[in-house]
Design a protein around this motif. Structure first.
Motif, short mmCIF file in Angstrom:
data_model
loop_
_atom_site.label_atom_id
_atom_site.label_comp_id
_atom_site.label_asym_id
_atom_site.label_seq_id
_atom_site.Cartn_x
_atom_site.Cartn_y
_atom_site.Cartn_z
N ASP A 137 10.24 2.55 -3.58
CA ASP A 137 10.51 3.13 -2.27
C ASP A 137 9.30 3.82 -1.65
N LYS A 138 8.21 3.90 -2.40
CA LYS A 138 6.97 4.49 -1.86
C LYS A 138 6.01 3.42 -1.34
N LEU A 139 6.30 2.16 -1.64
CA LEU A 139 5.40 1.08 -1.28
C LEU A 139 5.76 0.47 0.07
N ILE A 140 4.75 0.13 0.85
CA ILE A 140 4.93 -0.58 2.10
C ILE A 140 4.29 -1.96 1.97
N MET A 177 0.84 -1.20 0.00
CA MET A 177 0.00 0.00 0.00
C MET A 177 0.87 1.24 0.00
N ALA A 178 0.26 2.34 -0.44
CA ALA A 178 0.95 3.63 -0.48
C ALA A 178 -0.09 4.74 -0.51
N VAL A 179 0.34 5.93 -0.16
CA VAL A 179 -0.50 7.13 -0.29
C VAL A 179 0.14 8.00 -1.37
N SER A 180 -0.67 8.50 -2.29
CA SER A 180 -0.13 9.24 -3.43
C SER A 180 -1.09 10.34 -3.84
N GLU A 181 -0.52 11.41 -4.37
CA GLU A 181 -1.34 12.47 -4.95
C GLU A 181 -1.83 12.07 -6.34
N GLU A 206 7.48 -10.58 -7.79
CA GLU A 206 8.48 -10.41 -6.73
C GLU A 206 9.11 -9.03 -6.70
N VAL A 207 9.30 -8.44 -7.87
CA VAL A 207 10.05 -7.19 -7.97
C VAL A 207 9.15 -6.09 -8.53
N PRO A 208 9.02 -4.96 -7.83
CA PRO A 208 8.20 -3.87 -8.36
C PRO A 208 8.66 -3.47 -9.75
#
Length: 316
Positions: free
Chosen positions: A77-80, A59-63, A152-154
């Motif tokens: 690096d924005k993903l959790i 999950m992530a928060v994005s504009e 496996e890899v973004p």
């Protein structure tokens, strides 16, 4: 929505897939902690059940309101990563509920991005999922039957996906309310005291805990080249009864004088920047307290002032 499709969120026509969906802030209802997510499927025949070997959810928060191109993936690096599971059966219940390993804090200041990555050896395009139409390209996915790495890899900007104007119907288990970082750092600030330059010295121990709420430390990094962090592996579960520690030390730099920096601690609720400082000096001899002095007569009266010695070493 009452229409179904196999491309979101699990891309059931392929063995390996990566699916990103943007849910607008208006659908979430404000700042909250997401504890589980459920997807709605139309499966009635057990022959259409889909067994996943592995399932990961990020999950992530994005504009970002929509995906501008077929390669407009969310940066890694924005993903959790909030969930990782194995041997999961999809379709055996109308609403597939997934309890997150790490609760995700949605701060209400952007749109919610949910990523579903899966591996399976089965091809079940009749295992489909209800979705809601959107006026924007809110869904982006790709998959195939050969490349395990897809799950496996973004993906990067060199990976082309497919965009659609819908998003999968979901139900979220949430606790509404704003949450500040629950992490307690000790010591804070981190003061390494006087340390010899260009020498190894024992690391300082830094402890993490919380008042009550369980949190997960997702990253610890030094923002200064003068300091480094070790003994950390993410994610680290932290609570009042389950504290966590890392080691912090100086890098082997020749710089002499006052050093200041910050250690950035990212948890599943917020990010904290902790001040760290040290004063480096040139030792009499590298990697020792002081140069040894030969004692030729007794009594020996040249006893040092132990209160002012720099306690930087363990003697063997």
């Amino acid at each position: 929505g009452t229409t179904t499709d196999h491309s979101t969120p699990f891309v059931t026509r392929h063995c390996y897939s990566w699916n990103e969906t943007i849910y607008p802030a208006t659908e979430i209802g404000g700042a909250c902690t997401i504890e589980a997510i459920s997807y709605h499927n139309n499966v009635t025949d057990p022959s259409n059940y889909l067994e996943l070997e592995e399932l990961s959810i990020y999950m992530a928060v994005s504009e970002k309101l929509y995906f501008m191109s077929p390669a407009d993936w969310t940066p890694a690096d924005k993903l959790i990563k909030v969930y990782s599971g194995e041997n999961i059966i999809l379709g055996d219940t109308p609403w597939e509920k997934i309890k997150l390993d790490i609760p995700f804090y949605y701060n209400g200041k952007g749109n919610l991005i949910v990523v579903v990555a899966k591996k399976t050896s089965q091809f079940k395009p009749n295992c489909q999922w209800y979705y809601t139409e959107s006026e924007y390209n809110t869904n982006l996915f790709y998959g195939n039957d050969k490349s395990v790495s897809i799950a496996e890899v973004p993906p990067t900007t060199s990976d082309q996906g497919t965009r659609t104007t819908w998003y999968a119907n979901i139900m979220l288990d949430v606790v509404y309310g704003e949450v500040s970082s629950p992490i307690i750092v000790s010591p804070n600030p981190i003061d390494l005291g006087h340390r010899p330059a260009a020498s190894w010295t024992r690391p300082a121990k830094v402890d993490f805990s919380t008042e009550s709420k369980t949190s997960y430390i997702l990253g610890i990094e030094s923002l200064s080249p003068s300091f480094m962090v070790s003994n950390f592996e993410a994610p680290a579960e932290v609570s009042k009864d389950n504290p966590f520690s890392v080691s912090v030390r100086l890098t082997n730099s020749n710089v002499v004088g006052d050093l200041k920096g910050k250690i950035r601690v990212t948890n599943n609720y917020d990010t904290d920047d902790i001040e760290i400082r040290a004063t480096t000096y040139s030792p009499v001899s590298p990697d020792v307290w002081e140069k040894a002095e030969e004692v030729s007569s007794y009594p020996y009266n040249n006893t040092p002032d132990f209160d002012n010695l720099y306690d930087n070493y363990f003697l063997p």
